[in-house]
Design an enzyme around this catalytic site. Structure first.
Site, PDB file in Angstrom:
ATOM      1  N   HIS A   8     107.311  12.283  33.820  1.00  0.00           N
ATOM      2  CA  HIS A   8     105.968  12.567  33.291  1.00  0.00           C
ATOM      3  C   HIS A   8     104.943  12.257  34.381  1.00  0.00           C
ATOM      4  O   HIS A   8     105.155  11.369  35.220  1.00  0.00           O
ATOM      5  CB  HIS A   8     105.656  11.681  32.076  1.00  0.00           C
ATOM      6  CG  HIS A   8     106.566  11.863  30.907  1.00  0.00           C
ATOM      7  ND1 HIS A   8     106.640  13.041  30.200  1.00  0.00           N
ATOM      8  CD2 HIS A   8     107.438  11.014  30.302  1.00  0.00           C
ATOM      9  CE1 HIS A   8     107.515  12.899  29.210  1.00  0.00           C
ATOM     10  NE2 HIS A   8     108.019  11.687  29.254  1.00  0.00           N
ATOM     11  N   ARG A  71     102.015  13.290  30.819  1.00  0.00           N
ATOM     12  CA  ARG A  71     102.336  11.935  30.363  1.00  0.00           C
ATOM     13  C   ARG A  71     102.533  11.923  28.851  1.00  0.00           C
ATOM     14  O   ARG A  71     101.638  12.359  28.096  1.00  0.00           O
ATOM     15  CB  ARG A  71     101.184  11.015  30.755  1.00  0.00           C
ATOM     16  CG  ARG A  71     101.447   9.574  30.487  1.00  0.00           C
ATOM     17  CD  ARG A  71     100.324   8.718  31.062  1.00  0.00           C
ATOM     18  NE  ARG A  71     100.667   7.318  30.971  1.00  0.00           N
ATOM     19  CZ  ARG A  71      99.983   6.350  31.561  1.00  0.00           C
ATOM     20  NH1 ARG A  71      98.924   6.641  32.288  1.00  0.00           N
ATOM     21  NH2 ARG A  71     100.363   5.105  31.426  1.00  0.00           N
ATOM     22  N   ALA A  72     103.661  11.392  28.409  1.00  0.00           N
ATOM     23  CA  ALA A  72     103.994  11.472  26.982  1.00  0.00           C
ATOM     24  C   ALA A  72     103.017  10.691  26.120  1.00  0.00           C
ATOM     25  O   ALA A  72     102.555  11.173  25.084  1.00  0.00           O
ATOM     26  CB  ALA A  72     105.423  10.983  26.758  1.00  0.00           C
ATOM     27  N   SER A  73     102.703   9.477  26.541  1.00  0.00           N
ATOM     28  CA  SER A  73     101.849   8.641  25.682  1.00  0.00           C
ATOM     29  C   SER A  73     100.419   9.190  25.630  1.00  0.00           C
ATOM     30  O   SER A  73      99.672   8.860  24.710  1.00  0.00           O
ATOM     31  CB  SER A  73     101.838   7.196  26.175  1.00  0.00           C
ATOM     32  OG  SER A  73     101.251   7.114  27.461  1.00  0.00           O
ATOM     33  N   GLU A 284     112.844   8.776  33.836  1.00  0.00           N
ATOM     34  CA  GLU A 284     111.474   8.544  33.334  1.00  0.00           C
ATOM     35  C   GLU A 284     110.791   7.487  34.199  1.00  0.00           C
ATOM     36  O   GLU A 284     110.200   6.529  33.690  1.00  0.00           O
ATOM     37  CB  GLU A 284     111.476   8.148  31.846  1.00  0.00           C
ATOM     38  CG  GLU A 284     110.122   8.422  31.174  1.00  0.00           C
ATOM     39  CD  GLU A 284     110.079   8.169  29.670  1.00  0.00           C
ATOM     40  OE1 GLU A 284     111.057   7.665  29.110  1.00  0.00           O
ATOM     41  OE2 GLU A 284     109.042   8.492  29.060  1.00  0.00           O
TER      42      GLU A 284
END
Lengths: 340, 340
Positions: A8, A71-73, A284
């Site tokens: 990410h 970015r996942a979050s 990750e």
């Protein structure tokens, strides 16, 4: 070749987060809402944010290519409405695309979707197709819980999601099933919500016949599959009680696990329990766990070390985990690599 | 001696479920609500429901004693209100108590609490004390999500729960952290919700300083700790990033994992990663996974076989997992055993 299927853009220039903060402020007060064109990040800035971080670590660790997504979050699909997610996904995907153009031999894109709680997933198709057709992205991230920890969307096996699956099959792209920030105080984002989502998604598939409707659909379950490999006997037993076929036949043509498990015994279990064919290398890196493991002296997320050291794997197995499986699960990546 | 710390009364006579159905019907139509005294189950029926099931398997597998509590999925704290849960917990606990009186050498009780969504946990203290003082129960089951999958209660580390913890410490009883039936269609009860709750509870404790407030508080996390041991590196790394002490010092004086992991590689990982001191033998037999594993020819939930076969354990380790640790974590069980 070593392909990391789970990266990410966690190191994007601070201007991105500042724009997002203004976007969120704009939900309460439209007069402060930014335009998409207000975000200005130059190529030099982008290049530095990658070269000093992901790329340096990829070189140190011997990773050739990373499948790279926003970015996942930061996806935070629970914020605002579809228009909010749409502008935000557009920006985040474009930045990842620019990274793939700056480092075409090292990064290939995967798309964030503009999901929003309660909104028909078909609204995401325009962004999905833009990313695949204009940006050359090879996959999507699909969030099974756009609410951020309230879990009020239908299960992944519900027809609600079928418009996305039809496009995935049409464009031959897999989905990594990846939630975003938890806004439920019960769930720590990276310590509980992510792992719970992995387990939940697998069990949703187990109880259904989704892959009879979509034999070519492919899901990558990240973080080593959550709790699934550790409880593989439980899941085999539950499938048996539910009169489903053995898991290998029922799910393993369609479900793959990444190797984001941050210690040697975890990777050893994964490699022993899950067929090698279903394991995709991933780290990750610069993600949830960035420190050095005092027990080994190496980064927790340097997962290649664990795979190299895992006693049950042959060199053929490692080739499949590092490259072969990813080229099969991500056919557009394979085609892009073959074309280069 | 071999002590199974995780048994539920899953084989109670059908009259129990019929009473519960009438109780639930009575929530909509008070005229059909049953009285507690309407439930009539004779000792012979109780005896048969145990002798032909749990007790037979305990004898077959060489298990001496089981810590026995009401059926977890039947707790269903989300149904009705506190009065509903109170009547239901009273009935279920009394049945378990009667089992312990019929088979005093084989079963010792653990209490279900009359939890109800949004209700102060202090309301559970009367039932807790009745079970400890009148029934000789040695533990409680504590449900961190009385809503049944909506996760809208405060985290276990919130002062909301402190009245229960004060009583646990006062009476020297541990809590097994155990959710009940999921009424959220995202979560399969035994395949996702149970494991997610285990991971969630552990991470709630990790991010807090709960055990500084209650140094003597003890939690047993069932189902092998959910995803935690498989991701032990991730949790060690998260603790480090959060500037918490190493997990051994931060949590392992207070948190214990049971062995309800239904295949050999899972138990091998548990035994390798988690200090033996923190592992308690358990099978949750006649529970979530009742079938025979076609790969071994033995019951999935016959966990003693896996522990006996686990290569990293010494005979001293096994003695601790089977008996010593349980006598330390459940001091009232130890006292009861010493008194016999």
């Amino acid at each position: 070749m070593i392909i990391d299927c789970h990266g990410h853009y966690t190191t994007a220039p601070p201007a991105l987060e500042q724009w997002r903060k203004r976007q969120i402020a704009g939900l309460a007060d439209r007069s402060v809402a930014p335009r998409v064109s207000d975000l200005k990040i130059g190529d030099d800035e982008l290049r530095a944010s990658i070269a000093d971080h992901q790329l340096r670590k990829m070189d140190e660790r011997g990773i050739d290519r990373t499948i790279f997504s926003p970015r996942a979050s930061f996806m935070a699909h629970h914020v605002g409405d579809f228009a909010t997610s749409s502008a935000w996904a557009g920006i985040c995907n474009e930045l990842c695309y620019r990274v793939t153009k700056l480092f075409p031999d090292r990064f290939v894109g995967a798309a964030m979707l503009p999901q929003s709680p309660g909104v028909d997933p078909a609204t995401c198709i325009a962004e999905l197709e833009r990313c695949v057709e204009s940006y050359g992205f090879v996959a999507i991230n699909l969030n099974p819980d756009p609410s951020g920890g309230h879990w009020n969307a239908p299960p992944l096996t519900d027809r609600f999601w079928y418009p996305i699956y039809e496009k995935m099959v049409e464009h031959r792209i897999p989905a990594m099933i990846h939630v975003s920030t938890s806004c439920n105080p019960s769930f720590h984002t990276t310590g509980a919500h992510y792992l719970n989502a992995d387990t939940t998604a697998f069990m949703q598939c187990l109880t259904s016949d989704l892959f009879q409707d979509f034999p070519a659909l492919k899901f990558v379950i990240p973080h080593g599959g959550g709790a699934v490999p550790y409880h593989w006997g439980r899941f085999r037993g539950l499938a048996q009680e539910l009169k489903k076929p053995p898991l290998k036949r029922h799910l393993l043509n369609n479900i793959f696990f990444d190797t984001c498990v941050y210690h040697q015994p975890g990777i050893d279990l994964l490699a022993k329990v899950i067929p090698v064919h279903n394991i995709l290398f991933a780290s990750e890196m610069i993600g949830a766990v960035r420190g050095i493991d005092p027990e080994t002296g190496h980064a927790f997320d340097d997962t290649k070390r664990y795979i190299d050291a895992s006693p049950s794997l042959t060199s053929d197995d490692r080739r499949n985990i590092y490259e072969g499986n990813a080229r099969r699960v991500y056919p557009r990546l394979d085609a892009a690599l073959a074309a280069r």
